[in-house]
Design a protein around this motif. Structure first.
Motif, PDB file in Angstrom:
ATOM      1  N   VAL A  78       0.684  -1.180   0.050  1.00  0.00           N
ATOM      2  CA  VAL A  78       0.041   0.056  -0.005  1.00  0.00           C
ATOM      3  C   VAL A  78       0.732   1.305  -0.093  1.00  0.00           C
ATOM      4  CG1 VAL A  78      -2.040  -0.936   1.156  1.00  0.00           C
ATOM      5  CG2 VAL A  78      -0.315  -0.209   2.331  1.00  0.00           C
ATOM      6  N   GLN A  79       2.222   0.997   0.676  1.00  0.00           N
ATOM      7  CA  GLN A  79       2.947   2.438   0.415  1.00  0.00           C
ATOM      8  C   GLN A  79       4.335   1.945   0.825  1.00  0.00           C
ATOM      9  OE1 GLN A  79       3.819   5.175  -0.567  1.00  0.00           O
ATOM     10  NE2 GLN A  79       2.070   6.321   0.660  1.00  0.00           N
ATOM     11  N   THR A  80       5.358   2.998   0.254  1.00  0.00           N
ATOM     12  CA  THR A  80       6.719   2.672   0.520  1.00  0.00           C
ATOM     13  C   THR A  80       7.345   3.827   1.299  1.00  0.00           C
ATOM     14  OG1 THR A  80       6.885   1.104  -1.213  1.00  0.00           O
ATOM     15  CG2 THR A  80       8.700   2.170  -0.492  1.00  0.00           C
ATOM     16  N   ALA A 101       7.206   3.963   8.991  1.00  0.00           N
ATOM     17  CA  ALA A 101       6.554   2.530   8.770  1.00  0.00           C
ATOM     18  C   ALA A 101       5.894   1.985  10.072  1.00  0.00           C
ATOM     19  CB  ALA A 101       7.534   1.738   8.130  1.00  0.00           C
ATOM     20  N   ASN A 102       6.448   2.171  11.157  1.00  0.00           N
ATOM     21  CA  ASN A 102       5.891   1.593  12.237  1.00  0.00           C
ATOM     22  C   ASN A 102       4.767   2.189  12.752  1.00  0.00           C
ATOM     23  OD1 ASN A 102       8.003  -0.402  12.526  1.00  0.00           O
ATOM     24  ND2 ASN A 102       9.420   1.219  13.867  1.00  0.00           N
ATOM     25  N   GLN A 103       4.797   3.546  12.637  1.00  0.00           N
ATOM     26  CA  GLN A 103       3.626   4.323  12.938  1.00  0.00           C
ATOM     27  C   GLN A 103       2.515   4.043  11.950  1.00  0.00           C
ATOM     28  OE1 GLN A 103       4.231   8.420  12.835  1.00  0.00           O
ATOM     29  NE2 GLN A 103       6.013   8.534  14.294  1.00  0.00           N
ATOM     30  N   ILE A 104       2.695   3.819  10.857  1.00  0.00           N
ATOM     31  CA  ILE A 104       1.583   3.314  10.013  1.00  0.00           C
ATOM     32  C   ILE A 104       1.145   1.915  10.185  1.00  0.00           C
ATOM     33  CG2 ILE A 104       1.078   2.537   7.568  1.00  0.00           C
ATOM     34  CD1 ILE A 104       3.054   4.579   6.366  1.00  0.00           C
ATOM     35  N   ILE A 105       1.971   1.098  10.542  1.00  0.00           N
ATOM     36  CA  ILE A 105       1.514  -0.405  10.969  1.00  0.00           C
ATOM     37  C   ILE A 105       0.507  -0.262  12.330  1.00  0.00           C
ATOM     38  CG2 ILE A 105       2.287  -2.590  11.764  1.00  0.00           C
ATOM     39  CD1 ILE A 105       4.672  -2.133   9.751  1.00  0.00           C
ATOM     40  N   ASP A 106       1.241   0.421  13.401  1.00  0.00           N
ATOM     41  CA  ASP A 106       0.309   0.868  14.491  1.00  0.00           C
ATOM     42  C   ASP A 106      -0.986   1.107  14.319  1.00  0.00           C
ATOM     43  OD1 ASP A 106       2.401  -0.163  15.956  1.00  0.00           O
ATOM     44  OD2 ASP A 106       3.147   2.002  16.612  1.00  0.00           O
ATOM     45  N   LYS A 132       5.870  -4.929   7.603  1.00  0.00           N
ATOM     46  CA  LYS A 132       6.673  -3.984   6.756  1.00  0.00           C
ATOM     47  C   LYS A 132       7.605  -4.901   6.086  1.00  0.00           C
ATOM     48  CE  LYS A 132       9.603  -2.831  10.785  1.00  0.00           C
ATOM     49  NZ  LYS A 132      10.022  -1.894  11.665  1.00  0.00           N
ATOM     50  N   GLU A 133       8.322  -5.006   5.038  1.00  0.00           N
ATOM     51  CA  GLU A 133       9.440  -5.479   4.402  1.00  0.00           C
ATOM     52  C   GLU A 133      10.511  -4.559   4.134  1.00  0.00           C
ATOM     53  OE1 GLU A 133      10.201  -8.561   0.692  1.00  0.00           O
ATOM     54  OE2 GLU A 133       8.229  -8.145   1.480  1.00  0.00           O
ATOM     55  N   GLU A 134      11.706  -4.875   4.271  1.00  0.00           N
ATOM     56  CA  GLU A 134      12.849  -3.758   4.039  1.00  0.00           C
ATOM     57  C   GLU A 134      13.391  -4.095   2.671  1.00  0.00           C
ATOM     58  OE1 GLU A 134      17.371  -3.132   5.569  1.00  0.00           O
ATOM     59  OE2 GLU A 134      16.012  -3.740   7.113  1.00  0.00           O
ATOM     60  N   GLU A 138       8.392  -1.249   2.642  1.00  0.00           N
ATOM     61  CA  GLU A 138       7.251  -1.363   2.000  1.00  0.00           C
ATOM     62  C   GLU A 138       6.222  -2.051   2.761  1.00  0.00           C
ATOM     63  OE1 GLU A 138       7.598  -4.267  -1.007  1.00  0.00           O
ATOM     64  OE2 GLU A 138       8.348  -2.921  -2.460  1.00  0.00           O
ATOM     65  N   ILE A 139       5.190  -1.143   3.037  1.00  0.00           N
ATOM     66  CA  ILE A 139       3.926  -1.615   4.141  1.00  0.00           C
ATOM     67  C   ILE A 139       3.017  -2.756   3.171  1.00  0.00           C
ATOM     68  CG2 ILE A 139       2.070  -0.680   5.505  1.00  0.00           C
ATOM     69  CD1 ILE A 139       4.878   0.315   6.147  1.00  0.00           C
ATOM     70  N   LEU A 140       2.730  -3.922   3.926  1.00  0.00           N
ATOM     71  CA  LEU A 140       2.037  -4.837   3.182  1.00  0.00           C
ATOM     72  C   LEU A 140       0.878  -5.193   3.888  1.00  0.00           C
ATOM     73  CD1 LEU A 140       5.011  -7.343   2.336  1.00  0.00           C
ATOM     74  CD2 LEU A 140       4.139  -5.482   0.785  1.00  0.00           C
TER      75      LEU A 140
END
Length: 289
Positions: free
Chosen positions: A36-38, A45-50, A61-63, A73-75
């Motif tokens: 959905v986003q990079t 990335a951690n904030q988005i996942i939270d 997330k995937e580095e 990358e946010i998956l």
């Protein structure tokens, strides 16, 4: 004695192809993760996942890349509903913003400018993360301008900042002065009177119905797995029966060949017994008058 091979009929090949396709679709559908986003910073990335986890959206997330090209990358697991909900949540919380343009110039100038930009972005993200912890806060955007270098100007301008906070609750627990003081203490050489704060009540938009989609995909997955198991069992039974039939046909074919060989041997023996070479000799010795 060689056994004859029996080619598969077209219907059997279609059956096996259909079974493999079904298993492949189930595997891909059950294990799919969509980007959905990079972002460049792991903290973002951690904030988005939270945020996504807070609304029961499975994300990880995937580095990717190395060095300057390193990113995250946010998956998101799920279908179109989860993907749309994740994008909407990131927009409503002002997350996943594009990176600022890179500074152009010489090697030394570029290096210094990049380091300053990284430090400013780090401070910006730390402030936004801190403000986002306030109950009810959704979108948090902080922009600040560092003070002008005194060696480059006689009257350098001071450091300034602007803060925008959208909140989803009826009221906000902090005043503009409280927010200005919090931001000023996080930025060097920044005074609270130079911080402009805007607080806006903005409820979140309704998310797509991801629960019904999740339940539907779960039922479809369970049904598909059950169908795949049944089809696999049928295929195994069909294969065993086919092997048994081929074996029976091979044995019958072998017995028929043995019988034909024995019959041929018997016929040859009878012909040998009926035919007497001495009769040929007698005929040759007959004297005609």
């Amino acid at each position: 004695m060689m056994q004859k091979e029996f080619p598969q009929r077209p219907s059997q090949k279609k059956f096996y192809v259909l079974l493999l396709c079904l298993l492949s679709v189930l595997f891909v559908g059950g294990c799919s993760a969509r980007k959905v986003q990079t972002v460049k910073v792991e903290a973002e990335a951690n904030q988005i996942i939270d945020i996504l986890h807070e609304y029961h959206i499975k994300a990880d997330k995937e580095e990717i890349g190395d060095g300057e090209r390193k990113a995250f990358e946010i998956l998101v697991d799920g279908g179109d509903e989860e993907l749309a909900a994740a994008i909407q949540l990131m927009e409503d919380h002002c997350l996943g913003q594009p990176m600022p343009e890179q500074i152009e110039g010489g090697t030394v100038i570029t290096s210094i400018g990049v380091e300053k930009a990284r430090e400013q972005r780090r401070i910006k993200m730390n402030i936004e993360s801190q403000l986002r912890q306030i109950p009810g806060a959704t979108c948090v955007s902080v922009t600040f301008v560092p003070p002008e270098d005194r060696t480059l100007a006689l009257n350098p301008y001071p450091s300034t900042a602007s803060v925008l906070i959208n909140y989803k609750t009826p009221t906000f627990p902090f005043t503009k002065e409280d927010i200005a003081g919090m931001v000023a203490r996080s930025v060097p050489a920044l005074k609270a009177e130079n911080v402009n704060v805007v607080l806006a009540a903005k409820p979140l938009r309704s998310l797509p119905d991801i629960q019904s989609g999740y339940q539907f995909r779960r039922m479809a997955l369970v049904t598909g797995i059950g169908s795949a198991i049944i089809l696999s069992f049928v295929a195994i039974v069909f294969f065993l029966q086919k092997q048994r039939k081929q074996k029976s046909l091979s044995v019958a074919e072998g017995e028929r060949e043995i019988y034909e060989n024995e019959d041929q041997i018997k016929r040859t023996s009878l012909l040998d017994e009926v035919y007497d070479p001495e009769d040929d000799d007698d005929d040759d010795g007959i004297k005609l008058p």
